[in-house]
Design an enzyme around this catalytic site. Structure first.
Site, PDB file in Angstrom:
ATOM      1  N   THR A 463       0.897  -1.531   0.000  1.00 48.28           N
ATOM      2  CA  THR A 463      -0.126  -0.419  -0.179  1.00 48.28           C
ATOM      3  C   THR A 463       0.718   1.414  -0.620  1.00 48.28           C
ATOM      4  OG1 THR A 463      -1.900  -1.884   0.882  1.00 48.28           O
ATOM      5  CG2 THR A 463      -1.719   1.039   1.346  1.00 48.28           C
ATOM      6  N   ASP A 522      -8.162   3.990  -0.802  1.00 44.32           N
ATOM      7  CA  ASP A 522      -6.882   4.770   0.015  1.00 44.32           C
ATOM      8  C   ASP A 522      -5.950   5.395  -0.824  1.00 44.32           C
ATOM      9  OD1 ASP A 522      -7.408   2.060   1.028  1.00 44.32           O
ATOM     10  OD2 ASP A 522      -5.085   1.949   1.819  1.00 44.32           O
ATOM     11  N   ASP A 549     -11.845   3.979   2.419  1.00 44.85           N
ATOM     12  CA  ASP A 549     -10.786   4.116   3.605  1.00 44.85           C
ATOM     13  C   ASP A 549      -9.557   5.429   2.824  1.00 44.85           C
ATOM     14  OD1 ASP A 549     -11.366   2.265   5.591  1.00 44.85           O
ATOM     15  OD2 ASP A 549     -10.508   0.613   4.547  1.00 44.85           O
TER      16      ASP A 549
END
Length: 695
Positions: A463, A522, A549
């Site tokens: 990520t 994200d 998120d």
């Protein structure tokens, strides 16, 4: 950021204003104070020099056009040149000097965020308000010049972002500069954009006005003149760049004399803002329109049957609709002298010359020893895809910054799409990446890595490693650009790990001002260098776009006066989470304040947040506070939810005085702060002594 499955773990259930300080002596002679940087506070004042010095040229500059014409007892327009020069860095000090009865030259050094949003400071006569180089910014408000106010100069400022999320806003009269019955006003070399109402409103018989060398962009009702039955206004509008503006470019109603020349009106193909019309002569206006350049505009020149437009030497490229002239106007040279630039030169001339100048508001004479900068000059590195800059990629410019650089380095990125990843390492602090276009949409840094994307050397990015732009250096700033991760989830369903970060910050004192951060899952990772390290981030006047998120991490982060746009998922469904904080127990987490949450998604389909206990760390105490923010109907009535076995009720999630269809009353599933609690959860509490300032 991905969920970490597992069973639930259970745990325990203000700032001071900067002072205004003298910058230089005026021609009349006053005490001057200084430091090596030319700016100081009370704690840093040195002994004054008794020498009398001349004011710098920008402090004594005078207007051209109709603002230079003697009338109504005023001989020309020169602002506060006969008064003291002062530097301000707070709203309180700006108001103090702008509303004073005596003349002042007021230098705005840094960004002043107006409170409340939309506030217009009531400027009094005999004032010059000027930005210090390109740093002077008024955000979320502007200036009001009332009946009889005269001899005012507003120069070299960026005034922006009082926009409230409604394009044709009928409820918020938040202008950049409004005049009601003022005269002898000069508006010059400003960047005016993204306001709730007008960028410039010249109303109620205001007259002897000159508007020159400004950038006007990203706005609907841009520049209105008139709204009166009388025919009194005399106005000159020259060398202004109108870009991504829909209407009133300008609209001129019942003006006695309107002289428009060497302006550039540009409707850029492929943008969301479409021009309705360009120059409009209404009522009994008499308009002379000379050597202006119209690119892609709809209805570039329109007139009422009762109005006059005399056109000379204008150029129209890719325009459509009404282009009208007729009637008898006037000869501007019978009022003042002026020189026309060639029409063909206008686009290049204004792209390079309109808006704030680094040479204005930044130097003052200091006796016989030379000049002192009002703000320390930054090193500037230029980036341009076409080879016209020093570097052709943003990363190449970052690489050129010396390790452990002691002062600000500005990487000025010309308009274009830069498909690359950018990393600012920890040993390169004080870096600003700034787009130089008229809109934050003009300069785009974009890439498409995801957490599961294979790395060339083996493995996947993860990520954090997927970020298009990664910032690990303290005192970083980004301004006037777009950062995007355009990873295609639909085309990569076989890939494991669809988290795709656009911007990752892992440092302290990060200032994100006037940018767009765009992605899906994200989008914006607000991290710290280590779990025990403080990482403060302040984002203002910006947009964050995503669905799952998409604002997350362990930083102490403020998103202020911004728009959070909810986006459907790759398959067209509406479901998501705005925030996923992973805050340490002794830190503040994510604060969303004075903002708007909206988007083209289904009603009651998005949560405001959920607790991310990264790695299953039960010691974390995630926090999101959403306050004084407009919530669309997309927000669920129970806006918080659990994550990976951790209950949101064991962490810190709350609202305070939100509005809109998505707001709701306090309850067990919707905690609200009390007034006393809210007093300890202000923006200043998050920033903990740091005052973000554009530099």
């Amino acid at each position: 950021m991905s969920e970490q499955p597992g069973k639930a773990r259970h745990r325990r259930n203000r700032k001071a204003l900067a002072v205004a300080v003298p910058l230089a002596l005026t021609a009349a002679g006053t005490m001057a104070y200084g430091t090596d940087l030319g700016l100081l506070g009370e704690d840093a004042q040195r002994t004054a020099s008794a020498a009398t010095t001349a004011a710098p040229a920008w402090a004594t500059a005078t207007a051209d056009g109709f603002a230079s014409v003697n009338s109504l007892g005023q001989n020309g327009t020169y602002g506060g040149r006969d008064g003291q020069i002062v530097t301000v860095k707070t709203q309180a000090d700006l108001e103090k000097y702008a509303t004073a009865t005596q003349p002042y030259v007021i230098v705005v050094a840094g960004t002043i965020n107006m409170n409340p949003v939309g506030k217009e400071i009531k400027v009094q006569s005999d004032k010059t308000i000027v930005g210090a180089g390109t740093t002077g910014q008024i955000v979320g408000g502007g200036f009001f010049l009332g009946q009889g106010v005269h001899n005012v100069v507003i120069r070299n400022l960026t005034i922006r972002d009082s926009y409230q999320g409604v394009w044709n806003d009928k409820d918020h009269d938040f202008d950049a500069i409004q005049m009601d019955g003022a005269h002898h006003i000069w508006i010059d070399h400003n960047d005016l954009r993204h306001m709730a109402d007008g960028l410039i409103d010249v109303r109620k018989d205001s007259t002897n006005v000159t508007v020159s060398w400004n950038k006007l962009s990203d706005n609907n009702k841009t520049f209105g003149i008139g709204w009166t039955e009388n025919v009194k206004t005399d106005i000159t509008v020259h060398h202004n760049w109108f870009r991504e503006t829909e209407q009133r470019n300008p609209s001129t109603d019942n003006a006695a004399h309107a002289h428009l020349y060497n302006n550039f009106l540009e409707d850029v193909a492929g943008t969301t803002i479409k021009s309705s019309y360009g120059n409009y002569s209404r009522g009994r206006t008499r308009m002379v329109l000379e050597n202006s350049y119209f690119q892609g505009m709809n209805n570039p020149v329109t007139k009422d049957s009762t109005a006059a437009v005399v056109q000379k030497g204008n150029t129209f490229v890719g325009t459509s609709g009404r282009n009208e002239s007729g009637g008898t106007a006037f000869d501007p040279k019978s009022y003042y002298g002026y020189t026309l630039d060639r029409t063909a030169d206008v686009p290049a001339l204004l792209r390079s010359g309109a808006g704030p100048r680094g040479s204005i508001g930044t130097t003052g004479t200091t006796g016989t020893t030379g000049t002192t900068a009002a703000t320390k000059a930054a090193t500037t590195l230029t980036v341009a895809k076409d080879g016209s800059g020093q570097y052709s990629t943003v990363q190449a410019a970052v690489n050129a910054v010396p390790a452990n650089n002691p002062s600000r380095v500005v990487i000025a990125v010309k308009p274009g799409t830069y498909r690359e990843t950018v990393k600012v390492p920890a040993n390169k602090p004080h870096v600003t990446i700034q787009g130089t276009g008229g809109s934050r949409k003009d300069t785009v840094i974009v890439y498409n890595n995801a957490a599961g994307t294979p790395k060339p050397g083996g493995g996947t990015y993860g990520t954090g490693g997927s970020a298009t732009v990664a910032v690990e250096a303290d005192d970083f700033q980004a301004r006037n650009l777009t950062i995007t991760n355009d990873f295609d989830e639909k085309a990569n369903q076989n890939l494991s790990g669809h988290q795709a970060v656009a911007l990752r910050t892992a440092s302290d004192k990060v200032f994100l001002d006037g940018i767009i951060v765009n992605g899906d899952q994200d989008t914006l990772l607000l991290d710290t260098a280590a779990k025990d390290r403080l990482g403060r981030v302040y984002m203002t006047n910006s947009y964050v776009v995503g669905n799952v998120d998409f604002i997350f991490g362990r930083a102490t982060a403020v998103i202020d006066r911004s728009v959070i746009t909810l986006k459907k998922r790759w398959n067209g469904t509406s479901a998501g989470y705005v925030t996923a904080p992973s805050t340490a127990a002794d830190r503040k987490g994510i604060l969303i304040a004075n903002s708007t949450v909206n988007g083209d998604v289904s009603d009651r389909s998005f949560y405001l947040g959920r607790p991310w206990h990264a790695g299953g760390d039960a010691s974390l105490d995630p926090q999101t506070t959403v306050r004084n923010t407009s919530l669309s109907a997309a927000i669920r009535t129970a806006p918080w939810t659990d994550m990976s076995g951790f209950s949101w009720k064991d962490d810190r999630f709350a609202e305070y005085r939100n509005t809109g269809a998505g707001a709701g009353s306090a309850g067990s599933d919707r905690p609200h702060l009390t007034d006393a609690q809210a007093a300890g959860q202000e923006v200043a509490d998050w920033l903990a002594g740091w005052t973000p300032t554009a530099s």
